[in-house]
Design a protein around this motif. Structure first.
Motif, PDB file in Angstrom:
ATOM      1  N   ASP A 133      37.917  54.972  46.407  1.00  0.00           N
ATOM      2  CA  ASP A 133      36.599  55.294  45.871  1.00  0.00           C
ATOM      3  C   ASP A 133      35.952  54.052  45.248  1.00  0.00           C
ATOM      4  OD1 ASP A 133      34.407  56.898  45.232  1.00  0.00           O
ATOM      5  OD2 ASP A 133      35.239  57.427  43.279  1.00  0.00           O
ATOM      6  N   GLY A 134      35.951  52.952  46.003  1.00  0.00           N
ATOM      7  CA  GLY A 134      35.326  51.725  45.530  1.00  0.00           C
ATOM      8  C   GLY A 134      36.253  50.771  44.811  1.00  0.00           C
ATOM      9  N   GLU A 135      37.576  50.950  44.972  1.00  0.00           N
ATOM     10  CA  GLU A 135      38.538  50.129  44.234  1.00  0.00           C
ATOM     11  C   GLU A 135      38.904  48.837  44.959  1.00  0.00           C
ATOM     12  OE1 GLU A 135      39.956  53.562  44.758  1.00  0.00           O
ATOM     13  OE2 GLU A 135      38.791  54.190  43.032  1.00  0.00           O
ATOM     14  N   VAL A 136      39.373  47.891  44.160  1.00  0.00           N
ATOM     15  CA  VAL A 136      39.958  46.653  44.673  1.00  0.00           C
ATOM     16  C   VAL A 136      41.296  47.016  45.322  1.00  0.00           C
ATOM     17  CG1 VAL A 136      40.953  44.435  43.970  1.00  0.00           C
ATOM     18  CG2 VAL A 136      38.822  45.245  42.917  1.00  0.00           C
ATOM     19  N   PRO A 137      41.587  46.493  46.510  1.00  0.00           N
ATOM     20  CA  PRO A 137      42.870  46.780  47.167  1.00  0.00           C
ATOM     21  C   PRO A 137      44.049  46.286  46.318  1.00  0.00           C
ATOM     22  CG  PRO A 137      41.360  45.695  48.691  1.00  0.00           C
ATOM     23  CD  PRO A 137      40.727  45.660  47.340  1.00  0.00           C
ATOM     24  N   LEU A 138      45.162  46.996  46.395  1.00  0.00           N
ATOM     25  CA  LEU A 138      46.346  46.666  45.589  1.00  0.00           C
ATOM     26  C   LEU A 138      46.799  45.219  45.757  1.00  0.00           C
ATOM     27  CD1 LEU A 138      48.491  49.904  45.952  1.00  0.00           C
ATOM     28  CD2 LEU A 138      47.189  49.128  43.959  1.00  0.00           C
ATOM     29  N   GLU A 139      46.748  44.692  46.974  1.00  0.00           N
ATOM     30  CA  GLU A 139      47.231  43.330  47.202  1.00  0.00           C
ATOM     31  C   GLU A 139      46.338  42.279  46.534  1.00  0.00           C
ATOM     32  OE1 GLU A 139      44.936  44.445  51.011  1.00  0.00           O
ATOM     33  OE2 GLU A 139      46.250  45.464  49.581  1.00  0.00           O
ATOM     34  N   MET A 140      45.118  42.653  46.130  1.00  0.00           N
ATOM     35  CA  MET A 140      44.205  41.724  45.465  1.00  0.00           C
ATOM     36  C   MET A 140      44.359  41.737  43.938  1.00  0.00           C
ATOM     37  SD  MET A 140      42.535  40.184  47.866  1.00  0.00           S
ATOM     38  CE  MET A 140      41.029  39.479  47.245  1.00  0.00           C
ATOM     39  N   ILE A 141      45.057  42.734  43.413  1.00  0.00           N
ATOM     40  CA  ILE A 141      45.183  42.884  41.955  1.00  0.00           C
ATOM     41  C   ILE A 141      45.833  41.664  41.286  1.00  0.00           C
ATOM     42  CG2 ILE A 141      46.219  44.282  40.104  1.00  0.00           C
ATOM     43  CD1 ILE A 141      43.808  45.636  41.457  1.00  0.00           C
ATOM     44  N   PRO A 142      46.918  41.076  41.837  1.00  0.00           N
ATOM     45  CA  PRO A 142      47.478  39.894  41.162  1.00  0.00           C
ATOM     46  C   PRO A 142      46.474  38.737  41.033  1.00  0.00           C
ATOM     47  CG  PRO A 142      49.074  40.785  42.708  1.00  0.00           C
ATOM     48  CD  PRO A 142      47.785  41.516  42.952  1.00  0.00           C
ATOM     49  N   LEU A 157      49.469  31.508  43.881  1.00  0.00           N
ATOM     50  CA  LEU A 157      48.665  31.670  42.658  1.00  0.00           C
ATOM     51  C   LEU A 157      48.801  30.497  41.693  1.00  0.00           C
ATOM     52  CD1 LEU A 157      48.966  35.457  41.750  1.00  0.00           C
ATOM     53  CD2 LEU A 157      46.899  34.197  42.353  1.00  0.00           C
ATOM     54  N   HIS A 158      49.975  29.872  41.664  1.00  0.00           N
ATOM     55  CA  HIS A 158      50.179  28.766  40.724  1.00  0.00           C
ATOM     56  C   HIS A 158      49.274  27.560  41.053  1.00  0.00           C
ATOM     57  CE1 HIS A 158      52.888  27.536  43.998  1.00  0.00           C
ATOM     58  NE2 HIS A 158      52.731  26.312  43.534  1.00  0.00           N
ATOM     59  N   LEU A 159      48.721  27.507  42.265  1.00  0.00           N
ATOM     60  CA  LEU A 159      47.824  26.409  42.626  1.00  0.00           C
ATOM     61  C   LEU A 159      46.366  26.671  42.259  1.00  0.00           C
ATOM     62  CD1 LEU A 159      49.143  25.297  46.138  1.00  0.00           C
ATOM     63  CD2 LEU A 159      49.583  24.278  43.894  1.00  0.00           C
ATOM     64  N   LEU A 160      46.066  27.851  41.774  1.00  0.00           N
ATOM     65  CA  LEU A 160      44.689  28.208  41.444  1.00  0.00           C
ATOM     66  C   LEU A 160      43.988  27.155  40.575  1.00  0.00           C
ATOM     67  CD1 LEU A 160      42.505  30.327  41.877  1.00  0.00           C
ATOM     68  CD2 LEU A 160      43.419  31.569  39.924  1.00  0.00           C
ATOM     69  N   PRO A 161      44.634  26.618  39.546  1.00  0.00           N
ATOM     70  CA  PRO A 161      43.951  25.619  38.707  1.00  0.00           C
ATOM     71  C   PRO A 161      43.597  24.322  39.439  1.00  0.00           C
ATOM     72  CG  PRO A 161      45.850  26.513  37.558  1.00  0.00           C
ATOM     73  CD  PRO A 161      45.924  27.011  38.970  1.00  0.00           C
ATOM     74  N   THR A 162      44.149  24.093  40.614  1.00  0.00           N
ATOM     75  CA  THR A 162      43.876  22.847  41.341  1.00  0.00           C
ATOM     76  C   THR A 162      42.603  22.918  42.180  1.00  0.00           C
ATOM     77  OG1 THR A 162      45.147  23.399  43.335  1.00  0.00           O
ATOM     78  CG2 THR A 162      46.360  22.404  41.482  1.00  0.00           C
ATOM     79  N   PHE A 163      41.999  24.103  42.284  1.00  0.00           N
ATOM     80  CA  PHE A 163      40.807  24.264  43.114  1.00  0.00           C
ATOM     81  C   PHE A 163      39.536  24.148  42.289  1.00  0.00           C
ATOM     82  CE2 PHE A 163      44.065  26.253  45.713  1.00  0.00           C
ATOM     83  CZ  PHE A 163      43.784  25.695  46.952  1.00  0.00           C
ATOM     84  N   ASP A 164      38.504  23.604  42.928  1.00  0.00           N
ATOM     85  CA  ASP A 164      37.179  23.520  42.326  1.00  0.00           C
ATOM     86  C   ASP A 164      36.321  24.709  42.739  1.00  0.00           C
ATOM     87  OD1 ASP A 164      37.556  20.815  41.198  1.00  0.00           O
ATOM     88  OD2 ASP A 164      37.661  20.254  43.322  1.00  0.00           O
ATOM     89  N   GLY A 165      36.621  25.264  43.903  1.00  0.00           N
ATOM     90  CA  GLY A 165      35.869  26.392  44.422  1.00  0.00           C
ATOM     91  C   GLY A 165      36.788  27.434  45.018  1.00  0.00           C
ATOM     92  N   LEU A 166      36.508  28.698  44.744  1.00  0.00           N
ATOM     93  CA  LEU A 166      37.311  29.816  45.241  1.00  0.00           C
ATOM     94  C   LEU A 166      36.373  30.885  45.786  1.00  0.00           C
ATOM     95  CD1 LEU A 166      40.006  31.467  45.474  1.00  0.00           C
ATOM     96  CD2 LEU A 166      39.520  32.278  43.145  1.00  0.00           C
ATOM     97  N   LEU A 167      36.543  31.208  47.055  1.00  0.00           N
ATOM     98  CA  LEU A 167      35.782  32.271  47.685  1.00  0.00           C
ATOM     99  C   LEU A 167      36.730  33.426  47.942  1.00  0.00           C
ATOM    100  CD1 LEU A 167      33.790  30.102  50.208  1.00  0.00           C
ATOM    101  CD2 LEU A 167      33.233  30.691  47.856  1.00  0.00           C
ATOM    102  N   ILE A 168      36.388  34.585  47.421  1.00  0.00           N
ATOM    103  CA  ILE A 168      37.252  35.751  47.505  1.00  0.00           C
ATOM    104  C   ILE A 168      36.645  36.742  48.484  1.00  0.00           C
ATOM    105  CG2 ILE A 168      38.214  37.704  46.231  1.00  0.00           C
ATOM    106  CD1 ILE A 168      37.987  35.853  43.712  1.00  0.00           C
ATOM    107  N   GLY A 169      37.434  37.129  49.475  1.00  0.00           N
ATOM    108  CA  GLY A 169      37.003  38.118  50.450  1.00  0.00           C
ATOM    109  C   GLY A 169      37.837  39.378  50.322  1.00  0.00           C
ATOM    110  N   THR A 170      37.172  40.517  50.219  1.00  0.00           N
ATOM    111  CA  THR A 170      37.910  41.753  50.022  1.00  0.00           C
ATOM    112  C   THR A 170      37.239  42.923  50.728  1.00  0.00           C
ATOM    113  OG1 THR A 170      38.897  43.226  48.363  1.00  0.00           O
ATOM    114  CG2 THR A 170      36.755  42.270  47.823  1.00  0.00           C
ATOM    115  N   TYR A 171      38.052  43.808  51.210  1.00  0.00           N
ATOM    116  CA  TYR A 171      37.545  45.101  51.644  1.00  0.00           C
ATOM    117  C   TYR A 171      37.597  46.011  50.428  1.00  0.00           C
ATOM    118  CZ  TYR A 171      42.467  46.605  51.890  1.00  0.00           C
ATOM    119  OH  TYR A 171      43.777  46.902  51.589  1.00  0.00           O
ATOM    120  N   THR A 172      37.050  47.204  50.550  1.00  0.00           N
ATOM    121  CA  THR A 172      37.062  48.163  49.451  1.00  0.00           C
ATOM    122  C   THR A 172      37.960  49.320  49.826  1.00  0.00           C
ATOM    123  OG1 THR A 172      34.855  47.531  48.739  1.00  0.00           O
ATOM    124  CG2 THR A 172      35.608  49.711  48.075  1.00  0.00           C
ATOM    125  N   TRP A 173      38.727  49.780  48.864  1.00  0.00           N
ATOM    126  CA  TRP A 173      39.706  50.832  49.089  1.00  0.00           C
ATOM    127  C   TRP A 173      39.341  52.080  48.295  1.00  0.00           C
ATOM    128  CZ3 TRP A 173      42.949  51.620  52.732  1.00  0.00           C
ATOM    129  CH2 TRP A 173      43.983  52.549  52.567  1.00  0.00           C
TER     130      TRP A 173
END
Length: 147
Positions: free
Chosen positions: A60-69, A42-58
């Protein structure tokens, strides 16, 4: 420009979609990194120009716990320089089909330069390749505009 995919997958469907997207970028001659969310520094996030986020849904339509941070980090401040795209897989049998994609989309549109979203039914198929190519093209177009 520095571009990465960060994804979470429980059934393998979103992981497959992440790799299909990565291959489309490579076919266009672009270098892109790909991380499972648990392995993304996560500390490298500011070094990227583009971020593509892929997620399944958990649930009743929630973001999975591992994606919360990652979601929390993105919501913590404005990232106007960061071009983003969100993709995911889901089952349209459920009332909130790809709800986690919608949740990320809604939070990213105010914090980042959101370019595109993509929702795929279950395991990505050859018939999804046109939509995957469009997803990749929209990211590239947005990056070109800002370059």
């Amino acid at each position: 420009m520095k571009l990465t995919i960060v994804y979470s997958s429980i059934s393998g469907n979103t992981e497959e979609l992440a790799h299909m997207i990565m291959e489309q970028f490579k076919l266009k001659g672009l270098d892109i990194a790909c991380y499972r969310v648990e392995d993304f520094p996560l500390h490298l996030l500011p070094t990227f120009d583009g971020l593509l986020i892929g997620t399944y849904t958990w649930g009743d339509g929630e973001v999975p716990l591992e994606m919360i941070p990652l979601q929390t980090q993105l919501n913590s401040r404005s990232w106007e320089h960061l071009i983003t795209g969100v993709f995911g897989t889901g089952d349209s049998f459920y009332p909130k089909f790809c709800g986690a994609v919608n949740a990320f989309r809604d939070s990213l549109k105010d914090k980042t330069n959101l370019a595109v979203t993509l929702k795929v039914e279950l395991l990505p198929q050859e018939s999804d390749m046109g939509r995957i190519a469009t997803f990749v093209d929209r990211i590239i177009e947005r990056m070109s505009i800002l370059a």
